[in-house]
Design a protein around this motif. Structure first.
Motif, PDB file in Angstrom:
ATOM      1  N   GLN A   1     -18.078 -65.138 -39.145  1.00  0.00           N
ATOM      2  CA  GLN A   1     -18.782 -66.041 -38.233  1.00  0.00           C
ATOM      3  C   GLN A   1     -20.263 -66.144 -38.594  1.00  0.00           C
ATOM      4  N   THR A   2     -20.847 -65.023 -38.947  1.00  0.00           N
ATOM      5  CA  THR A   2     -22.270 -65.033 -39.312  1.00  0.00           C
ATOM      6  C   THR A   2     -22.497 -65.841 -40.590  1.00  0.00           C
ATOM      7  N   ALA A   3     -21.608 -65.688 -41.566  1.00  0.00           N
ATOM      8  CA  ALA A   3     -21.742 -66.445 -42.818  1.00  0.00           C
ATOM      9  C   ALA A   3     -21.686 -67.946 -42.567  1.00  0.00           C
ATOM     10  N   SER A   4     -20.768 -68.391 -41.714  1.00  0.00           N
ATOM     11  CA  SER A   4     -20.660 -69.824 -41.450  1.00  0.00           C
ATOM     12  C   SER A   4     -21.862 -70.339 -40.665  1.00  0.00           C
ATOM     13  N   ALA A   5     -22.394 -69.530 -39.727  1.00  0.00           N
ATOM     14  CA  ALA A   5     -23.579 -69.953 -38.981  1.00  0.00           C
ATOM     15  C   ALA A   5     -24.791 -70.088 -39.900  1.00  0.00           C
ATOM     16  N   LEU A   6     -24.934 -69.151 -40.840  1.00  0.00           N
ATOM     17  CA  LEU A   6     -26.033 -69.265 -41.812  1.00  0.00           C
ATOM     18  C   LEU A   6     -25.874 -70.494 -42.691  1.00  0.00           C
ATOM     19  N   LEU A   7     -24.644 -70.832 -43.023  1.00  0.00           N
ATOM     20  CA  LEU A   7     -24.392 -72.029 -43.808  1.00  0.00           C
ATOM     21  C   LEU A   7     -24.762 -73.283 -43.019  1.00  0.00           C
ATOM     22  N   VAL A   8     -24.468 -73.293 -41.719  1.00  0.00           N
ATOM     23  CA  VAL A   8     -24.870 -74.412 -40.863  1.00  0.00           C
ATOM     24  C   VAL A   8     -26.392 -74.580 -40.897  1.00  0.00           C
ATOM     25  N   ALA A   9     -27.108 -73.462 -40.766  1.00  0.00           N
ATOM     26  CA  ALA A   9     -28.571 -73.519 -40.789  1.00  0.00           C
ATOM     27  C   ALA A   9     -29.079 -74.058 -42.123  1.00  0.00           C
ATOM     28  N   ALA A  10     -28.465 -73.629 -43.223  1.00  0.00           N
ATOM     29  CA  ALA A  10     -28.886 -74.095 -44.548  1.00  0.00           C
ATOM     30  C   ALA A  10     -28.653 -75.591 -44.699  1.00  0.00           C
ATOM     31  N   ILE A  11     -27.497 -76.074 -44.234  1.00  0.00           N
ATOM     32  CA  ILE A  11     -27.191 -77.509 -44.326  1.00  0.00           C
ATOM     33  C   ILE A  11     -28.164 -78.317 -43.476  1.00  0.00           C
ATOM     34  N   ALA A  12     -28.455 -77.817 -42.263  1.00  0.00           N
ATOM     35  CA  ALA A  12     -29.378 -78.532 -41.382  1.00  0.00           C
ATOM     36  C   ALA A  12     -30.775 -78.609 -41.989  1.00  0.00           C
ATOM     37  N   LEU A  13     -31.249 -77.502 -42.561  1.00  0.00           N
ATOM     38  CA  LEU A  13     -32.577 -77.507 -43.180  1.00  0.00           C
ATOM     39  C   LEU A  13     -32.630 -78.433 -44.387  1.00  0.00           C
ATOM     40  N   ARG A  14     -31.565 -78.425 -45.167  1.00  0.00           N
ATOM     41  CA  ARG A  14     -31.521 -79.292 -46.341  1.00  0.00           C
ATOM     42  C   ARG A  14     -31.511 -80.758 -45.927  1.00  0.00           C
TER      43      ARG A  14
END
Length: 464
Positions: free
Chosen positions: A404-417
């Motif tokens: 769950q933490t890995a996917s949430a960090l991926l969401v943050a990375a996509i949003a920032l990008r």
């Protein structure tokens, strides 16, 4: 003050239906506690483990085989005529139930041969139990989505209240008056499956006319729905499968790696934590329904609803989870106490991913949703398979938290990008023309889902 808050919620369809969906979860969770507490105190743990393992397997089968019809309902039912509504719902229910029965039958023949701990599925009796339980899960899930599509959360609440209450009554009757030749695991399964099928049948008969006057569930013309189901299968279903699949498969993995007894301890801790895990999917479904009904529901508002609902329960479960599990028995608290705390911590990153998926799904970004959920699913299941033998049931919780933490960090990375790309795209024209246009900035930065006549959404700007 309270009256003012109630009026405000009643006028906000996102908040109202999110709370009704979550109220359904609370009803299922609270009455589910009574159901499993009664079962745990009257039935040996090994028998409880067998029953919960079969229910988990049935849930996994339903997740695999429901064809994505639920979110297809949310997408297509709003605004449809009675005849179209009847065909859409009838086709989705009938084909999904048939697919579920077929997959359950195949699973009952294959799984016992590759996983010895699932030997109870072997034979006609085990196959029949799996088929009935899986079809029951599919029907109740899809019917819930019909109510969500119409933003009629009150109907879903009443329906699930009837299911949960009838389960407790059926279990009490079966325990009080044992049937000769029926063991305890079978008794639990009967009390769990039969009420679900019965209430689903009553909903099919009496529900359509209340949601769409003149509509009914009838097989006539449902072949025309096959192309739509194929589309749902490659779009919504793969998203749903990778999103909810790990939750359904985790108890199955516990049984396969550690046995039925361990699954009994895992399942009750998992069921307790699921009261938190069900909040963000409920709000996500309401958010998607709002947008398909031309509502202007924002991601920020949905996030506030999630935080408002899960805040206090999170603190309570983290601080007093051991005492809650001890209501079943001291052994459940000892085996599942640490596991429950880990699962509670995972609720926040899980909510981040679920809301992001709902947002991108409503914008037509199906590929992005699938990839994000695939990362989460693969991380949770692979790590669980590796951790379970050495760490026991706690290993499943650790795997769940990491995934769950890995996917949430991926969401943050996509949003920032996406934000940086959007900013770069807006600054370039400004330098070229020497000015900023507020109107152009708003148009280029907005993401709008415009309802079409078919109930689908048209994406006016796609995130790459």
């Amino acid at each position: 003050m309270l009256i003012k808050a109630v009026r405000r919620i009643s006028g906000d369809s996102l908040a109202r239906n999110s709370l009704l969906i979550m109220a359904t979860t609370v009803v299922n969770g609270g009455l589910g506690y009574l159901y499993w507490m009664l079962a745990a105190r009257c039935v040996p743990a090994s028998e409880i483990g067998t029953a919960t393992a079969l229910i988990s397997a049935a849930t996994a089968v339903s997740m695999i085989a429901n064809l994505g019809a639920g979110h297809m309902f949310i997408q297509r039912l709003p605004g449809s005529a009675a005849a179209d509504w009847s065909r859409i719902v009838s086709g989705g229910l009938i084909f999904a139930a048939a697919a579920t029965a077929a997959v359950a039958t195949a699973g009952a023949m294959i799984v016992p041969r590759v996983a010895g701990n699932f030997g109870f599925l072997a034979g006609a009796q085990g196959a029949a139990a799996l088929v009935c339980a899986a079809v029951a899960v599919t029907l109740t899930t899809l019917l819930d989505n019909v109510y969500v599509a119409h933003r009629a959360g009150h109907g879903m609440l009443v329906r699930n209240l009837a299911v949960a209450s009838t389960k407790i009554l059926a279990l009490f009757v079966i325990l009080a008056f044992p049937v000769p030749g029926v063991d305890w695991a079978e008794a639990v399964l009967i009390s769990w499956t039969v009420p679900t099928l019965l209430v689903s049948a009553l909903t099919v008969v009496f529900g359509p006319s209340r949601l769409r006057p003149g509509a009914r569930v009838w097989p006539a013309g449902i072949v025309a729905e096959l192309p739509h189901l194929r589309t749902a299968l490659t779009g919504h279903h793969l998203i749903n499968l990778t999103q909810a699949g790990p939750a359904a498969l985790l108890p199955v993995l516990v049984t396969a790696r550690l046995g039925s007894d361990a699954n009994a301890h895992f399942y009750l801790a998992w069921m307790t934590a699921s009261m938190l895990f069900m909040v963000s999917p409920a709000v996500a479904s309401a958010l998607y329904a709002e947008r398909t009904n031309a509502g202007r529901a924002g991601l920020q508002r949905a996030s506030v609803v999630v935080l408002a609902v899960v805040g206090v329960p999170t603190v309570v479960l983290f601080a007093a989870g051991d005492m809650i599990l001890a209501l079943f028995s001291a052994a459940y608290a000892i085996e599942g106490g640490l596991l429950l705390k880990i699962l509670v911590l995972a609720a926040l990153p899980d909510a981040v991913t679920n809301l992001a998926v709902a947002h991108w799904r409503s914008a037509g970004e199906f590929r992005l949703c699938r990839r994000l959920n695939a990362v989460r699913a693969a991380s949770c299941l692979l790590l669980a398979w590796l951790f379970l033998p050495s760490a026991g049931v706690t290993g499943a919780g650790v795997a769940w938290l990491i995934g769950q933490t890995a996917s949430a960090l991926l969401v943050a990375a996509i949003a920032l990008r996406s934000r940086s790309h959007r900013k770069a795209g807006l600054e370039a024209p400004a330098r070229a023309h020497g000015r900023d246009s507020d109107e152009n900035t708003t148009a280029s930065a907005s993401r709008s889902c415009v309802p079409t006549g078919s109930g689908k959404t048209q994406l006016t700007r796609r995130i790459r």
